[in-house]
Design an enzyme around this catalytic site. Structure first.
Site, PDB file in Angstrom:
ATOM      1  N   GLY A   1       6.007 -19.449 -36.828  1.00 66.60           N
ATOM      2  CA  GLY A   1       4.805 -20.100 -36.336  1.00 66.60           C
ATOM      3  C   GLY A   1       4.907 -20.382 -34.853  1.00 66.60           C
TER       4      GLY A   1
ATOM      5  N   GLY B   1       7.637 -18.512 -40.548  1.00 66.92           N
ATOM      6  CA  GLY B   1       6.349 -18.035 -41.020  1.00 66.92           C
ATOM      7  C   GLY B   1       6.302 -16.538 -41.236  1.00 66.92           C
TER       8      GLY B   1
ATOM      9  N   GLU C   1      14.420 -23.551 -39.538  1.00 71.73           N
ATOM     10  CA  GLU C   1      13.717 -24.817 -39.319  1.00 71.73           C
ATOM     11  C   GLU C   1      14.630 -25.987 -38.983  1.00 71.73           C
ATOM     12  OE1 GLU C   1      10.898 -22.093 -41.110  1.00 71.73           O
ATOM     13  OE2 GLU C   1      12.972 -22.616 -41.621  1.00 71.73           O
TER      14      GLU C   1
ATOM     15  N   ASP D   1       9.972 -23.963 -45.062  1.00 68.44           N
ATOM     16  CA  ASP D   1       8.672 -24.034 -45.748  1.00 68.44           C
ATOM     17  C   ASP D   1       8.175 -22.619 -46.034  1.00 68.44           C
ATOM     18  OD1 ASP D   1       8.100 -23.392 -43.088  1.00 68.44           O
ATOM     19  OD2 ASP D   1       6.275 -24.595 -43.016  1.00 68.44           O
TER      20      ASP D   1
END
Length: 353
Positions: A73, A121, A144, A152
């Site tokens: 992301g 992502g 992350e 995630d």
């Protein structure tokens, strides 16, 4: 003298049909195709359209440029928005996790070309697909914890179901998988050498993905990570991050010591929540339930000082010297960990499961 109008910017997601296939290309090569909200929306809308289009038998996703499918992301956006309250980031997560779910349950073959960097992502738009292809250039990971956050995009589910404790090792150290590692850990299905990759993707216009894979995939060779299962499984089976680090330091292997040092540089809160998330994900019934859990964890993480601080240190100021709060594992309060898993109001839940 006349001023020529500026050329229109290319779409951030290129979509076209080619023979029997729909082709999606993430088109931010200078940012290694990092995802923003408009890209998430464009992917979801195009996939929804093609799902019921009889002329499209399968979908393939690639990344523009030579550096990778997707580096994750657009985390500078998260840094700026979190300081403003995080409303836009919450909307991004909701849209992104729904896209991950759509990909995982897509009614047609979804071919993900996981060449080069595939992080965060990028894993979410590839590793839930039905035909996942890696190469000798693949570097797949969930980084992350390096920025004070928690895996995630369904990454907690994938990591939790990797063999033994490999997923725990990867999550806590923010490690990356080679192509053979990604196959061994369940993040990918097939290995296609770079020299065959263009022919493989072109062949999808005429061939069923299973036939294209049969023609172009080769043996990936052994997984380097698989060869380290013994010490990884022993050390990471401990009940807490502190105990894991202690086992790594007592192990006597240089690889284990390096892992302990990597973990020691990460956010203590993010590490503790990550371990809890993976252990919980093992007991969940489905990817949908894991995405619902990740949504709660991510929203809680937006209000953690370590998320903003981690991005500042890695991306904004680039001093690589984050000041975590709290600074040690011993100072992480159980109530703070529990806060990340607390149910949301019914109208706020992601609600996939």
């Amino acid at each position: 003298m006349t001023t020529q109008p500026a050329a229109p910017a290319e779409p951030l997601v290129l979509a076209r049909t080619d023979g029997r296939i729909g082709r999606l290309t993430l088109n931010r090569p200078r940012a290694i195709n990092a995802l923003n909200h408009p890209m998430i929306t464009a992917l979801h809308e195009q996939l929804t359209t093609w799902a019921t289009d009889p002329a499209v038998a399968a979908v393939v996703i690639t990344g523009a440029g030579e550096r990778g499918l997707c580096a994750g992301g657009d985390i500078r956006f998260f840094h700026d928005d979190a300081k403003l309250g995080g409303a836009a980031a919450r909307a991004f997560f909701r849209a992104e996790y729904r896209l991950n779910h759509l990909i995982a349950r897509y009614p047609k073959p979804y071919v993900a070309v996981m060449d080069g960097l595939v992080l965060g992502g990028g894993v979410g738009v590839s590793a839930h697909g039905s035909v996942r292809v890696v190469t000798e250039r693949s570097a797949v990971g969930m980084p992350e914890t390096t920025i004070g956050f928690v895996p995630d995009v369904g990454g907690s589910w994938l990591l939790a179901h990797a063999p033994g404790e490999l997923g725990t090792h990867l999550a806590l150290t923010a490690g990356q998988l080679t192509g053979p590692d990604a196959l061994y850990c369940g993040f990918a299905d097939h290995f296609v050498p770079v020299e065959r990759l263009a022919d493989f993707t072109e062949a999808l216009a005429e061939l069923e993905p299973v036939e294209a894979v049969r023609r172009f995939a080769t043996d990936a060779g052994p997984s380097p990570l698989a060869e380290q299962r013994a010490w990884i499984d022993e050390c990471y089976a401990a009940d807490s991050v502190a105990q894991i680090v202690a086992r790594l330091l007592a192990c006597g292997l240089p690889e284990a010591k390096e892992a302990a040092e990597l973990i020691g540089a990460k956010s203590p809160t993010a590490l503790t929540v990550t371990l809890a998330a993976l252990r919980r994900a093992r007991e969940l019934p489905s990817l949908e339930a894991a995405l619902d859990q990740e949504y709660r964890v991510s929203l809680a993480g937006l209000s953690s000082p370590d998320f903003v601080e981690g991005i500042r240190a890695q991306v904004v100021d680039k001093d690589r010297n984050p000041r975590w709060s709290p600074a040690t594992l011993a100072e992480v309060e159980p109530a703070e960990v529990a806060r990340h898993f607390a149910p949301l109001a019914a109208a706020e839940e992601l609600g996939l499961a």
